[in-house]
Design a protein around this motif. Structure first.
Motif, PDB file in Angstrom:
ATOM      1  N   LEU A   6      11.312  -2.864   1.892  1.00  0.00           N
ATOM      2  CA  LEU A   6      10.645  -2.708   3.186  1.00  0.00           C
ATOM      3  C   LEU A   6       9.619  -1.592   3.143  1.00  0.00           C
ATOM      4  O   LEU A   6       8.493  -1.737   3.644  1.00  0.00           O
ATOM      5  CB  LEU A   6      11.684  -2.441   4.273  1.00  0.00           C
ATOM      6  CG  LEU A   6      11.162  -2.313   5.710  1.00  0.00           C
ATOM      7  CD1 LEU A   6      10.529  -3.623   6.156  1.00  0.00           C
ATOM      8  CD2 LEU A   6      12.302  -1.916   6.646  1.00  0.00           C
ATOM      9  N   ILE A   7       9.987  -0.479   2.529  1.00  0.00           N
ATOM     10  CA  ILE A   7       9.073   0.658   2.440  1.00  0.00           C
ATOM     11  C   ILE A   7       7.843   0.299   1.602  1.00  0.00           C
ATOM     12  O   ILE A   7       6.704   0.589   1.975  1.00  0.00           O
ATOM     13  CB  ILE A   7       9.796   1.874   1.840  1.00  0.00           C
ATOM     14  CG1 ILE A   7      10.851   2.399   2.826  1.00  0.00           C
ATOM     15  CG2 ILE A   7       8.795   2.980   1.494  1.00  0.00           C
ATOM     16  CD1 ILE A   7      11.732   3.492   2.260  1.00  0.00           C
ATOM     17  N   VAL A   8       8.075  -0.356   0.468  1.00  0.00           N
ATOM     18  CA  VAL A   8       6.966  -0.697  -0.431  1.00  0.00           C
ATOM     19  C   VAL A   8       5.980  -1.651   0.245  1.00  0.00           C
ATOM     20  O   VAL A   8       4.765  -1.429   0.236  1.00  0.00           O
ATOM     21  CB  VAL A   8       7.505  -1.322  -1.733  1.00  0.00           C
ATOM     22  CG1 VAL A   8       6.366  -1.931  -2.550  1.00  0.00           C
ATOM     23  CG2 VAL A   8       8.239  -0.258  -2.549  1.00  0.00           C
ATOM     24  N   SER A 188       3.236   0.472   7.892  1.00  0.00           N
ATOM     25  CA  SER A 188       2.610  -0.392   8.895  1.00  0.00           C
ATOM     26  C   SER A 188       3.415  -1.681   9.040  1.00  0.00           C
ATOM     27  O   SER A 188       3.606  -2.423   8.062  1.00  0.00           O
ATOM     28  CB  SER A 188       1.175  -0.732   8.475  1.00  0.00           C
ATOM     29  OG  SER A 188       0.639  -1.762   9.277  1.00  0.00           O
ATOM     30  N   ALA A 189       3.877  -1.945  10.258  1.00  0.00           N
ATOM     31  CA  ALA A 189       4.624  -3.181  10.498  1.00  0.00           C
ATOM     32  C   ALA A 189       3.733  -4.401  10.318  1.00  0.00           C
ATOM     33  O   ALA A 189       4.182  -5.455   9.852  1.00  0.00           O
ATOM     34  CB  ALA A 189       5.207  -3.158  11.910  1.00  0.00           C
ATOM     35  N   THR A 194       1.069  -9.682   6.958  1.00  0.00           N
ATOM     36  CA  THR A 194      -0.031 -10.007   6.046  1.00  0.00           C
ATOM     37  C   THR A 194       0.501 -10.369   4.669  1.00  0.00           C
ATOM     38  O   THR A 194       0.000 -11.291   4.011  1.00  0.00           O
ATOM     39  CB  THR A 194      -1.013  -8.837   5.947  1.00  0.00           C
ATOM     40  OG1 THR A 194      -1.480  -8.492   7.261  1.00  0.00           O
ATOM     41  CG2 THR A 194      -2.213  -9.212   5.080  1.00  0.00           C
ATOM     42  N   TRP A 195       1.532  -9.654   4.218  1.00  0.00           N
ATOM     43  CA  TRP A 195       2.155 -10.014   2.944  1.00  0.00           C
ATOM     44  C   TRP A 195       2.723 -11.429   2.997  1.00  0.00           C
ATOM     45  O   TRP A 195       2.617 -12.191   2.032  1.00  0.00           O
ATOM     46  CB  TRP A 195       3.278  -9.030   2.605  1.00  0.00           C
ATOM     47  CG  TRP A 195       2.815  -7.774   1.940  1.00  0.00           C
ATOM     48  CD1 TRP A 195       2.818  -6.511   2.467  1.00  0.00           C
ATOM     49  CD2 TRP A 195       2.265  -7.655   0.622  1.00  0.00           C
ATOM     50  NE1 TRP A 195       2.311  -5.619   1.564  1.00  0.00           N
ATOM     51  CE2 TRP A 195       1.966  -6.285   0.413  1.00  0.00           C
ATOM     52  CE3 TRP A 195       1.994  -8.564  -0.398  1.00  0.00           C
ATOM     53  CZ2 TRP A 195       1.414  -5.807  -0.771  1.00  0.00           C
ATOM     54  CZ3 TRP A 195       1.443  -8.097  -1.584  1.00  0.00           C
ATOM     55  CH2 TRP A 195       1.157  -6.739  -1.761  1.00  0.00           C
ATOM     56  N   GLU A 196       3.332 -11.786   4.128  1.00  0.00           N
ATOM     57  CA  GLU A 196       3.865 -13.143   4.278  1.00  0.00           C
ATOM     58  C   GLU A 196       2.755 -14.175   4.113  1.00  0.00           C
ATOM     59  O   GLU A 196       2.921 -15.196   3.431  1.00  0.00           O
ATOM     60  CB  GLU A 196       4.525 -13.298   5.645  1.00  0.00           C
ATOM     61  CG  GLU A 196       5.111 -14.695   5.881  1.00  0.00           C
ATOM     62  CD  GLU A 196       5.697 -14.848   7.276  1.00  0.00           C
ATOM     63  OE1 GLU A 196       6.257 -15.925   7.555  1.00  0.00           O
ATOM     64  OE2 GLU A 196       5.599 -13.910   8.086  1.00  0.00           O
TER      65      GLU A 196
END
Length: 214
Positions: A6-8, A188-189, A194-196
């Protein structure tokens, strides 16, 4: 372990560097370019609310805005809008069909708009567009407009179908301004969503490669 992941993946700089490696930097739109005759814009930018007759544009609506700016400033003969419906359980109109009504309602000449309202994915976009070009005897030279994060796959699919592609990436994820100090420290939530998006696109690229679409 989950906390570390989650942090990464919420780190803005990691996402920033990844996007800059994946997308091409935004380029200026062509202006008064005699080689810009046919623009292909891909769907996946809007939804139709049938009861009210209204269209809702998402961030992908920038695809249409960029395409229209190109049409307004170049000797474009045809604007090809390619996009159907991905609905399986419901009977929905293809996206290009209601976008045709939107465009003509905004004053665009109906004679220059060509629609493919049957395509359900990028591969079908390219196949159906190729058939349109073959039917009309047009040279397969296009300006392709789609989201910048989608362009690497879309460009390769269209080139596989024999098109010479000039690509214009819309609604880019590519940063428009330098990193700020908070990017180094504050998660940043929004980065997670965006990764998804990127992971789905990369999986799609892999599937297309295995199927020989690229």
């Amino acid at each position: 372990m989950a906390g570390l992941v989650l942090i990464v993946f919420s780190h803005p700089l990691l996402l920033r560097w990844t996007v800059m490696g994946w997308e091409s930097a935004p380029v200026g739109l062509p202006v008064n370019d005699s080689a810009v005759n046919r623009v292909v814009v891909l769907g996946g930018m809007s939804a139709e609310h049938v009861a009210s007759g209204r269209i809702r544009f998402g961030s992908g609506g920038d695809r249409l805005m960029q395409a229209l700016m190109i049409v307004q400033t170049n000797p474009v003969e045809q604007l090809i809008v390619s996009g159907g419906s991905s609905a399986v359980l419901t009977n929905e109109r293809g996206e290009a069909a209601y976008l045709l009504e939107f465009l003509t309602g905004m004053g665009l000449d109906r004679k220059m708009i060509v629609v493919d309202s049957l395509s359900r994915n990028t591969y079908e976009n390219a196949i159906n567009t190729r058939q349109i070009f073959e039917t009309n005897g047009w040279p397969r030279r296009i300006v392709l407009v789609t989201s910048a994060w989608h362009m690497p796959r879309a460009r390769r699919v269209f080139e596989k179908q024999g098109f010479v592609v000039r690509s214009i990436g819309a609604d880019p994820l590519y940063p428009f301004s330098p990193a700020v100090p908070s990017d180094y420290f504050i998660p940043s939530a929004s980065a997670l969503s965006t990764w998804e998006l990127l992971w789905k696109e990369w999986v799609g690229m892999g599937v297309y490669w295995m199927r020989g679409y690229l």
